[in-house]
Write an enzyme that holds these catalytic residues in place. Sequence first.
Site, PDB file in Angstrom:
ATOM      1  N   SER A   1      -1.255   5.035 -12.031  1.00 43.67           N
ATOM      2  CA  SER A   1      -0.691   3.890 -12.748  1.00 43.67           C
ATOM      3  C   SER A   1      -0.517   4.242 -14.215  1.00 43.67           C
ATOM      4  O   SER A   1      -1.496   4.502 -14.927  1.00 43.67           O
ATOM      5  CB  SER A   1      -1.623   2.683 -12.629  1.00 43.67           C
ATOM      6  OG  SER A   1      -1.290   1.744 -13.644  1.00 43.67           O
TER       7      SER A   1
ATOM      8  N   HIS B   1       3.121   4.776 -10.203  1.00 41.82           N
ATOM      9  CA  HIS B   1       2.950   3.326 -10.112  1.00 41.82           C
ATOM     10  C   HIS B   1       3.262   2.699 -11.471  1.00 41.82           C
ATOM     11  O   HIS B   1       2.664   3.048 -12.488  1.00 41.82           O
ATOM     12  CB  HIS B   1       1.502   3.044  -9.719  1.00 41.82           C
ATOM     13  CG  HIS B   1       1.168   1.613  -9.477  1.00 41.82           C
ATOM     14  ND1 HIS B   1       1.447   0.966  -8.289  1.00 41.82           N
ATOM     15  CD2 HIS B   1       0.554   0.689 -10.266  1.00 41.82           C
ATOM     16  CE1 HIS B   1       1.008  -0.283  -8.350  1.00 41.82           C
ATOM     17  NE2 HIS B   1       0.473  -0.489  -9.542  1.00 41.82           N
TER      18      HIS B   1
ATOM     19  N   ASP C   1       3.489  -0.778 -13.540  1.00 36.65           N
ATOM     20  CA  ASP C   1       3.033  -2.175 -13.572  1.00 36.65           C
ATOM     21  C   ASP C   1       3.873  -3.000 -14.535  1.00 36.65           C
ATOM     22  O   ASP C   1       3.908  -2.716 -15.733  1.00 36.65           O
ATOM     23  CB  ASP C   1       1.569  -2.233 -14.036  1.00 36.65           C
ATOM     24  CG  ASP C   1       0.602  -1.684 -13.003  1.00 36.65           C
ATOM     25  OD1 ASP C   1       0.616  -2.185 -11.861  1.00 36.65           O
ATOM     26  OD2 ASP C   1      -0.151  -0.749 -13.333  1.00 36.65           O
TER      27      ASP C   1
ATOM     28  N   MET D   1       4.348  -6.727 -16.082  1.00 33.99           N
ATOM     29  CA  MET D   1       3.620  -7.999 -16.273  1.00 33.99           C
ATOM     30  C   MET D   1       4.396  -8.897 -17.226  1.00 33.99           C
ATOM     31  O   MET D   1       4.961  -8.412 -18.203  1.00 33.99           O
ATOM     32  CB  MET D   1       2.248  -7.720 -16.884  1.00 33.99           C
ATOM     33  CG  MET D   1       1.419  -6.740 -16.102  1.00 33.99           C
ATOM     34  SD  MET D   1      -0.119  -6.380 -16.971  1.00 33.99           S
ATOM     35  CE  MET D   1      -0.862  -5.208 -15.849  1.00 33.99           C
TER      36      MET D   1
ATOM     37  N   HIS E   1       5.206  -2.373  -9.304  1.00 30.56           N
ATOM     38  CA  HIS E   1       4.318  -3.495  -8.976  1.00 30.56           C
ATOM     39  C   HIS E   1       4.669  -4.648  -9.905  1.00 30.56           C
ATOM     40  O   HIS E   1       4.338  -4.613 -11.093  1.00 30.56           O
ATOM     41  CB  HIS E   1       2.870  -3.019  -9.160  1.00 30.56           C
ATOM     42  CG  HIS E   1       1.834  -4.063  -8.941  1.00 30.56           C
ATOM     43  ND1 HIS E   1       0.513  -3.895  -9.314  1.00 30.56           N
ATOM     44  CD2 HIS E   1       1.898  -5.315  -8.376  1.00 30.56           C
ATOM     45  CE1 HIS E   1      -0.185  -4.970  -8.999  1.00 30.56           C
ATOM     46  NE2 HIS E   1       0.637  -5.852  -8.438  1.00 30.56           N
TER      47      HIS E   1
ATOM     48  N   MET F   1       4.172  -8.049 -11.410  1.00 28.36           N
ATOM     49  CA  MET F   1       3.214  -9.152 -11.622  1.00 28.36           C
ATOM     50  C   MET F   1       3.925 -10.184 -12.477  1.00 28.36           C
ATOM     51  O   MET F   1       3.600 -10.386 -13.661  1.00 28.36           O
ATOM     52  CB  MET F   1       1.939  -8.611 -12.297  1.00 28.36           C
ATOM     53  CG  MET F   1       1.063  -7.838 -11.329  1.00 28.36           C
ATOM     54  SD  MET F   1      -0.129  -6.758 -12.149  1.00 28.36           S
ATOM     55  CE  MET F   1       0.889  -5.327 -12.407  1.00 28.36           C
TER      56      MET F   1
ATOM     57  N   MET G   1      -5.124  -6.119  -4.075  1.00 29.75           N
ATOM     58  CA  MET G   1      -5.611  -6.016  -5.458  1.00 29.75           C
ATOM     59  C   MET G   1      -7.140  -6.019  -5.428  1.00 29.75           C
ATOM     60  O   MET G   1      -7.752  -6.964  -4.909  1.00 29.75           O
ATOM     61  CB  MET G   1      -5.109  -7.184  -6.303  1.00 29.75           C
ATOM     62  CG  MET G   1      -3.673  -7.078  -6.763  1.00 29.75           C
ATOM     63  SD  MET G   1      -3.232  -5.529  -7.590  1.00 29.75           S
ATOM     64  CE  MET G   1      -4.319  -5.538  -9.024  1.00 29.75           C
TER      65      MET G   1
ATOM     66  N   ASP H   1      -5.373  -1.236  -5.395  1.00 27.46           N
ATOM     67  CA  ASP H   1      -5.053  -1.133  -6.825  1.00 27.46           C
ATOM     68  C   ASP H   1      -6.122  -1.825  -7.659  1.00 27.46           C
ATOM     69  O   ASP H   1      -6.293  -3.042  -7.576  1.00 27.46           O
ATOM     70  CB  ASP H   1      -3.674  -1.790  -7.056  1.00 27.46           C
ATOM     71  CG  ASP H   1      -3.175  -1.633  -8.479  1.00 27.46           C
ATOM     72  OD1 ASP H   1      -3.859  -0.980  -9.288  1.00 27.46           O
ATOM     73  OD2 ASP H   1      -2.091  -2.170  -8.777  1.00 27.46           O
TER      74      ASP H   1
HETATM   75  O1  LIG Z   1      -1.896  -3.587 -11.423  1.00 23.42           O
HETATM   76  C1  LIG Z   1      -2.811  -3.176 -12.095  1.00 23.42           C
HETATM   77  C2  LIG Z   1      -3.583  -4.080 -12.989  1.00 23.42           C
HETATM   78  O2  LIG Z   1      -3.069  -5.341 -12.906  1.00 23.42           O
HETATM   79  C3  LIG Z   1      -3.207  -1.770 -11.920  1.00 23.42           C
HETATM   80  O3  LIG Z   1      -2.168  -0.973 -11.448  1.00 23.42           O
HETATM   81  C4  LIG Z   1      -4.017  -1.104 -12.991  1.00 23.42           C
HETATM   82  O4  LIG Z   1      -3.239  -0.424 -13.922  1.00 23.42           O
HETATM   83  C5  LIG Z   1      -5.000  -0.139 -12.382  1.00 23.42           C
HETATM   84  O5  LIG Z   1      -5.762   0.418 -13.380  1.00 23.42           O
HETATM   85  P1  LIG Z   1      -7.210   1.031 -13.123  1.00 23.42           P
HETATM   86  O6  LIG Z   1      -8.082  -0.084 -12.613  1.00 23.42           O
HETATM   87  O7  LIG Z   1      -7.035   2.120 -12.119  1.00 23.42           O
HETATM   88  O8  LIG Z   1      -7.614   1.532 -14.463  1.00 23.42           O
HETATM   89 FE   LIG Z   2      -0.663  -2.200 -10.277  1.00 23.39          FE
END
Ligand SMILES: O=C(CO)[C@@H](O)[C@H](O)COP(=O)(O)O
Ligand SMILES: [Fe+2]
Length: 221
Positions: free
Chosen positions: A7, A32, A34, A36, A65, A67, A136, A174
């Site tokens: 990620s 990955h 993310d 948001m 992903h 969010m 999650m 994740d």
């Molecule tokens: O979607 C998410 C957080 O919302 C993840 O993808 C985090 O980025 C994972 O990070 P780590 O917990 O591995 O540091």
């Molecule tokens: Fe994520």
Amino acid sequence: MIHLDPSILAADFANLERDIRCVQEVGVEYIHVDVMDGQFVPNISIGLPVVKSLRKHITGVMDVHLMIEEPERFLEDFKEAGADILTVHLEATHHIHRTIQRIHDLGMKAGISINPGTPVSALEAIINDVDLVLIMSVNPGFGGQKFIPYSLEKLRQVKAMLNKARRDILIQVDGGATLDNVQTLIDAGANLIVAGSSVFEGEKTAANAKAFLELFKGCGA
Ligand SMILES: O=C(CO)[C@@H](O)[C@H](O)COP(=O)(O)O
Ligand SMILES: [Fe+2]
């Protein structure tokens, strides 16, 4: 086959190209991303222009992903930005089935994600229509959080649900994955492991990614 899905939320945002290259050079095939919106989760990460720019540097699978609230508003845009997999949250839309259908119509793989507080049983009606289930294992919004232990039970339940439906698809986990707990995630059924802060760690990044990949080899990867 077990895959690592680093990620980039934990990467250096001023050097994303460098950090992506670093993990790809040691054999990582998924990245990955993310996204948001500050509504569905209490944080804002990156948006479409950045995702589109990243695409040029991702040689494998760009796994996005989302969010964001009402993700159906942006499916075409993420297709245009180059997403290979688009994962939406069950909790973020009133029309999950239509949203998954539309992602497929646009030619992307469709993933469904559930928050830690949403039971696996909520996936029953959609499990046959998706290419990926994302459990999650932290509350979405931030990297670097601690793994929520009940997520292991949820992974087992998803695996059982998919076995019953005779479906062999990606089971993604994740949040809070580390070299120390990843074997338990695999044993519980996960085959696509998102890891942010335990991969991107400055000079240790390449070695961290390699260590995950080495460990996966012992799992029949
Ligand atoms: O979607 C998410 C957080 O919302 C993840 O993808 C985090 O980025 C994972 O990070 P780590 O917990 O591995 O540091
Ligand atoms: Fe994520």
